[in-house]
Design an enzyme around this catalytic site. Structure first.
Site, PDB file in Angstrom:
ATOM      1  N   ILE A 265       0.822  -1.213   0.000  1.00 16.14           N
ATOM      2  CA  ILE A 265       0.000   0.000   0.000  1.00 16.14           C
ATOM      3  C   ILE A 265       0.861   1.269   0.000  1.00 16.14           C
ATOM      4  O   ILE A 265       0.547   2.249  -0.680  1.00 16.14           O
ATOM      5  CB  ILE A 265      -0.961  -0.037   1.214  1.00 16.14           C
TER       6      ILE A 265
ATOM      7  N   ASP B 234      12.137   6.551  10.580  1.00 16.13           N
ATOM      8  CA  ASP B 234      11.494   5.620  11.504  1.00 16.13           C
ATOM      9  C   ASP B 234      10.502   6.448  12.326  1.00 16.13           C
ATOM     10  O   ASP B 234      10.916   7.361  13.059  1.00 16.13           O
ATOM     11  CB  ASP B 234      12.567   4.993  12.413  1.00 16.13           C
ATOM     12  N   VAL B 235       9.218   6.136  12.213  1.00 16.70           N
ATOM     13  CA  VAL B 235       8.200   6.986  12.857  1.00 16.70           C
ATOM     14  C   VAL B 235       8.188   6.848  14.380  1.00 16.70           C
ATOM     15  O   VAL B 235       7.464   7.572  15.052  1.00 16.70           O
ATOM     16  CB  VAL B 235       6.782   6.712  12.295  1.00 16.70           C
TER      17      VAL B 235
ATOM     18  N   SER C 272      -7.551   0.034   9.331  1.00 15.74           N
ATOM     19  CA  SER C 272      -7.781  -1.359   8.933  1.00 15.74           C
ATOM     20  C   SER C 272      -9.213  -1.722   9.287  1.00 15.74           C
ATOM     21  O   SER C 272      -9.775  -1.191  10.255  1.00 15.74           O
ATOM     22  CB  SER C 272      -6.833  -2.297   9.680  1.00 15.74           C
TER      23      SER C 272
ATOM     24  N   TYR D  56      -3.197  -5.291  17.251  1.00 22.41           N
ATOM     25  CA  TYR D  56      -3.306  -4.519  16.001  1.00 22.41           C
ATOM     26  C   TYR D  56      -4.653  -3.801  15.932  1.00 22.41           C
ATOM     27  O   TYR D  56      -4.728  -2.605  15.607  1.00 22.41           O
ATOM     28  CB  TYR D  56      -3.137  -5.496  14.837  1.00 22.41           C
TER      29      TYR D  56
ATOM     30  N   LYS E 156      -5.305   0.218  15.641  1.00 19.75           N
ATOM     31  CA  LYS E 156      -6.028   0.811  14.508  1.00 19.75           C
ATOM     32  C   LYS E 156      -7.313   1.482  14.980  1.00 19.75           C
ATOM     33  O   LYS E 156      -7.730   2.502  14.419  1.00 19.75           O
ATOM     34  CB  LYS E 156      -6.311  -0.256  13.451  1.00 19.75           C
TER      35      LYS E 156
ATOM     36  N   VAL F 133      -5.271  -7.006   1.571  1.00 18.32           N
ATOM     37  CA  VAL F 133      -4.450  -6.598   0.429  1.00 18.32           C
ATOM     38  C   VAL F 133      -3.204  -7.472   0.415  1.00 18.32           C
ATOM     39  O   VAL F 133      -2.535  -7.628   1.445  1.00 18.32           O
ATOM     40  CB  VAL F 133      -4.063  -5.105   0.533  1.00 18.32           C
TER      41      VAL F 133
ATOM     42  N   SER G  72       0.308  -8.084   0.199  1.00 27.72           N
ATOM     43  CA  SER G  72       1.592  -7.374   0.288  1.00 27.72           C
ATOM     44  C   SER G  72       2.578  -8.324   0.949  1.00 27.72           C
ATOM     45  O   SER G  72       2.171  -9.271   1.640  1.00 27.72           O
ATOM     46  CB  SER G  72       1.460  -6.091   1.123  1.00 27.72           C
TER      47      SER G  72
HETATM   48  N1  LIG Z   1      -1.981  -5.484   3.617  1.00 28.68           N
HETATM   49  C1  LIG Z   1      -3.162  -5.487   4.175  1.00 28.68           C
HETATM   50  O1  LIG Z   1      -3.973  -6.397   3.978  1.00 28.68           O
HETATM   51  C2  LIG Z   1      -3.589  -4.355   5.079  1.00 28.68           C
HETATM   52  C3  LIG Z   1      -4.898  -4.358   5.558  1.00 28.68           C
HETATM   53  C4  LIG Z   1      -5.312  -3.340   6.399  1.00 28.68           C
HETATM   54  C5  LIG Z   1      -4.447  -2.330   6.731  1.00 28.68           C
HETATM   55  N2  LIG Z   1      -3.180  -2.333   6.256  1.00 28.68           N
HETATM   56  C6  LIG Z   1      -2.297  -1.226   6.649  1.00 28.68           C
HETATM   57  O2  LIG Z   1      -1.777  -0.617   5.488  1.00 28.68           O
HETATM   58  C7  LIG Z   1      -0.468  -0.106   5.748  1.00 28.68           C
HETATM   59  C8  LIG Z   1       0.498  -0.677   4.707  1.00 28.68           C
HETATM   60  O3  LIG Z   1       0.469  -2.090   4.806  1.00 28.68           O
HETATM   61  P1  LIG Z   1       1.043  -3.066   3.675  1.00 28.68           P
HETATM   62  O4  LIG Z   1       0.719  -4.443   4.134  1.00 28.68           O
HETATM   63  O5  LIG Z   1       0.605  -2.661   2.323  1.00 28.68           O
HETATM   64  O6  LIG Z   1       2.594  -2.872   3.829  1.00 28.68           O
HETATM   65  P2  LIG Z   1       3.616  -2.073   2.905  1.00 28.68           P
HETATM   66  O7  LIG Z   1       4.010  -2.906   1.747  1.00 28.68           O
HETATM   67  O8  LIG Z   1       3.111  -0.696   2.619  1.00 28.68           O
HETATM   68  O9  LIG Z   1       4.888  -2.006   3.884  1.00 28.68           O
HETATM   69  C9  LIG Z   1       4.866  -1.328   5.122  1.00 28.68           C
HETATM   70  C10 LIG Z   1       6.042  -0.377   5.169  1.00 28.68           C
HETATM   71  O10 LIG Z   1       6.074   0.207   6.472  1.00 28.68           O
HETATM   72  C11 LIG Z   1       7.426   0.394   6.802  1.00 28.68           C
HETATM   73  N3  LIG Z   1       7.596   0.541   8.245  1.00 28.68           N
HETATM   74  C12 LIG Z   1       7.493  -0.411   9.207  1.00 28.68           C
HETATM   75  N4  LIG Z   1       7.804   0.102  10.399  1.00 28.68           N
HETATM   76  C13 LIG Z   1       8.097   1.416  10.191  1.00 28.68           C
HETATM   77  C14 LIG Z   1       8.493   2.478  11.041  1.00 28.68           C
HETATM   78  N5  LIG Z   1       8.723   2.266  12.355  1.00 28.68           N
HETATM   79  N6  LIG Z   1       8.687   3.698  10.507  1.00 28.68           N
HETATM   80  C15 LIG Z   1       8.508   3.893   9.178  1.00 28.68           C
HETATM   81  N7  LIG Z   1       8.157   2.932   8.321  1.00 28.68           N
HETATM   82  C16 LIG Z   1       7.960   1.701   8.833  1.00 28.68           C
HETATM   83  C17 LIG Z   1       8.127  -0.859   6.277  1.00 28.68           C
HETATM   84  O11 LIG Z   1       9.511  -0.670   6.109  1.00 28.68           O
HETATM   85  C18 LIG Z   1       7.384  -1.089   4.956  1.00 28.68           C
HETATM   86  O12 LIG Z   1       8.084  -0.500   3.875  1.00 28.68           O
HETATM   87  C19 LIG Z   1      -0.158  -0.489   7.187  1.00 28.68           C
HETATM   88  O13 LIG Z   1      -0.489   0.577   8.055  1.00 28.68           O
HETATM   89  C20 LIG Z   1      -1.090  -1.670   7.446  1.00 28.68           C
HETATM   90  O14 LIG Z   1      -1.417  -1.832   8.814  1.00 28.68           O
HETATM   91  C21 LIG Z   1      -2.718  -3.330   5.438  1.00 28.68           C
END
Ligand SMILES: NC(=O)c1ccc[n+]([C@@H]2O[C@H](COP(=O)([O-])OP(=O)(O)OC[C@H]3O[C@@H](n4cnc5c(N)ncnc54)[C@H](O)[C@@H]3O)[C@@H](O)[C@H]2O)c1
Length: 275
Positions: free
Chosen positions: A25, A70-71, A149, A162, A166, A195, A197
């Protein structure tokens, strides 16, 4: 000028995206924002990933710079906001997409696991809001989108830490909207469903073969039996960040193909009912 068709006038401004190096994402949000004319500060704990996403955007004709961030590190957030503002212009958009996941029953979740997850998913988003809000308020213009989420409102078993983070993000979203709406700042949350990923695949190994799990989920647990792509989520984020959403704040937009309100129906579990 973004290299895409259509007028981009005036340019929407500069958006800072956390977790923007993520192949799921995060990078999709950066790409769509750039297509819509935003200058994008792509930030991630993985500097190579952030730089690579920014490079892709520039090659496509957009404007972007990658930063290591890093957040969980507030001084680093302040430094990156300052660097992005001097390089790309005032940050008028923020997307908190950095996130960590965990699948573990609550009683088995350690306090350290809880803290580590909340430090990114909730405290990290707060820290980034804190860093950009003074500038947005001073300019009377800003929009923030948090990536939540479906687990926030409808947690599946094992998603406790989690889900709590959220759900906290929903409260944070409404609080930012309440505090700063009169200063020209909007804040909304987008809730993705499932999603595909790399980050999510790694998590889903806790439930068995991730591919099989996702295929079954899409076929039997979504109203629309097609996968939700990262780009589907990114389009919703970009809309809420844009002026087209100028009277939308404190809102939740769910992009989940209907999974969070799908009633259980064992008829759809039969293979012949699949897509
Ligand atoms: N994939 C899913 O199904 C899904 C569903 C609901 C919500 N989300 C949310 O969407 C967002 C993106 O998820 P995704 O699965 O697409 O992952 P993504 O591919 O976007 O990767 C997550 C990124 O966050 C970075 N990250 C982790 N810790 C960090 C920190 N401390 N500071 C800065 N960056 C950091 C990682 O290095 C990685 O590049 C997240 O907030 C996740 O909770 C994802």
């Amino acid at each position: 000028v973004t290299g895409h068709d259509g007028p981009v006038s005036p340019p929407p401004g500069t958006a800072l995206v956390t977790g923007g190096g993520g192949a799921g994402i995060g990078s999709a949000i950066c790409a769509v924002l750039a297509e819509q004319g935003w200058a994008v500060a792509v930030t991630d704990t993985d500097p190579q990933a952030a730089t690579a996403v920014a490079g892709q955007i520039r090659r496509a004709g957009g404007t972007a710079t990658g930063y290591r961030l890093d957040v969980t590190d507030p001084p680093a957030i302040a430094a990156v906001v300052a660097a992005a503002e001097s390089e790309l212009g005032p940050v008028t958009g923020l997307v908190n997409s950095a996130g960590r996941g965990l699948i573990r029953p609550l009683a088995d979740t350690t306090l350290a696991q809880w803290d580590d997850l909340h430090a990114v998913d909730l405290r990290g988003a707060f820290a980034c809001c804190r860093a950009v809000l003074p500038g947005m308020v001073a300019r009377g213009n800003g929009a923030i989108v948090n990536v939540g989420s479906v687990q926030a409102a409808t947690p599946a078993p094992g998603y406790g830490a989690y889900a709590a983070a959220k759900a906290g993000l929903v409260g944070l979203t409404r609080a930012v909207a309440a505090d700063y709406g009169r200063h020209g700042v909007r804040c909304c949350v987008v809730h993705p469903g499932l999603v595909d990923s790399a980050a999510n695949r790694e998590l889903l190994t806790a439930l068995g073969d991730p591919q099989r799990w996702m295929d079954t989920f899409v076929r039997t647990r979504q109203m629309l039996p097609q996968p939700v792509a990262a780009r589907d989520v990114a389009e919703a984020v970009a809309f809420l960040l844009s002026d087209a959403a100028g009277r939308i704040t404190a809102a939740e937009l769910t992009v989940d193909a209907g999974c969070s309100v799908m009633p259980y129906d064992d008829l759809t579990d039969r293979p012949e009912a699949g897509p």
